[in-house]
Design a protein around this motif. Sequence first.
Motif, PDB file in Angstrom:
ATOM      1  N   LEU A  25      20.958  42.876  67.742  1.00 27.05           N
ATOM      2  CA  LEU A  25      21.392  42.095  66.590  1.00 27.05           C
ATOM      3  C   LEU A  25      22.221  40.918  67.069  1.00 27.05           C
TER       4      LEU A  25
ATOM      5  N   SER B 234      20.360  46.686  53.310  1.00 27.91           N
ATOM      6  CA  SER B 234      21.328  46.477  54.395  1.00 27.91           C
ATOM      7  C   SER B 234      20.630  46.349  55.741  1.00 27.91           C
ATOM      8  N   HIS B 235      19.594  47.181  55.966  1.00 25.64           N
ATOM      9  CA  HIS B 235      18.878  47.119  57.243  1.00 25.64           C
ATOM     10  C   HIS B 235      18.217  45.760  57.428  1.00 25.64           C
TER      11      HIS B 235
ATOM     12  N   GLU C 109      20.885  42.907  57.913  1.00 25.93           N
ATOM     13  CA  GLU C 109      21.497  42.890  59.243  1.00 25.93           C
ATOM     14  C   GLU C 109      20.678  42.060  60.224  1.00 25.93           C
ATOM     15  N   ARG C 110      19.396  41.912  59.951  1.00 25.68           N
ATOM     16  CA  ARG C 110      18.505  41.190  60.862  1.00 25.68           C
ATOM     17  C   ARG C 110      18.123  39.807  60.343  1.00 25.68           C
TER      18      ARG C 110
ATOM     19  N   PHE D 154      20.149  37.613  57.688  1.00 25.99           N
ATOM     20  CA  PHE D 154      21.332  37.649  56.834  1.00 25.99           C
ATOM     21  C   PHE D 154      21.144  36.893  55.523  1.00 25.99           C
TER      22      PHE D 154
END
Length: 260
Positions: free
Chosen positions: A55, A185-186, A189-190, A192
């Motif tokens: 990330l 959320s997953h 996280e990658r 935004f």
Amino acid sequence: MWSLKTNRIDCPANPAANKHRDLQAEPGRRRPNRHRMDEDNKLQFPSLPATKEDLLDWAYPMRREMQEILPGLFLGPYSAAMKSKLPILERRGITHIVCVRQDIEANFIKPNFPHTFRYLVLDIADNPVENIIRFFPTTKEFIDSCLATGGKVLVHGNAGISRSAALVIAYLMETFGMKYRDAFSHVQERRFCINPNVGFVHQLQEYEAIYLAKLTIKMMSPMQLGRSFSLQAGMPGSRKRSLEEDEDFGAMQVTAAQNG
């Protein structure tokens, strides 16, 4: 899929009871074990795999690039699939592309490499009243087919923020049995900058119950299905609370988006 078993315990002191149990054990009179039936109907989902890429700290220019959400599944804007980006697409191993657009965008959002990649073109408007749920099964089938053959797929709309993000979130939910908030959320996280519109958020929250019901019915035998409908009366409290929590999370997202 499942078998019926009757556990018999003889009671020498009560022949009548044994006779009654013998009748119960006759073919056609066996009763399913409720615990076994529940175990057989328990949905099993694969674990969420980790991407090979670390990330990275998000930077504004990354909005114009695609990011790997799962191994082999990328999300990005149309700018990542333009004619000038063919070398990058080939270098990343892309074989399939989901192109999301509506009619008025067809002149500038188009399949640029029909002889190089396999395309799925979806006519979806980035509008809160658009029924995006109807596109989830087709998208999942296309992505699954790609990954099963060792390919890699890019899902893009115009900006890679709302429509395409909603499709990827739905794919994670149904494939890995995730709640909306966890799938969101997953992906965030990658990538935004994702921000599905208000209507898509509500539909994604509703989709969890839809795909779980669909999978449960698919794996049930006719006998189990009949018993299930006769025994179920209302939503379990824990399930209801779970949906209410996701609704609160979605409302927080919508409020944040409206406040800029």
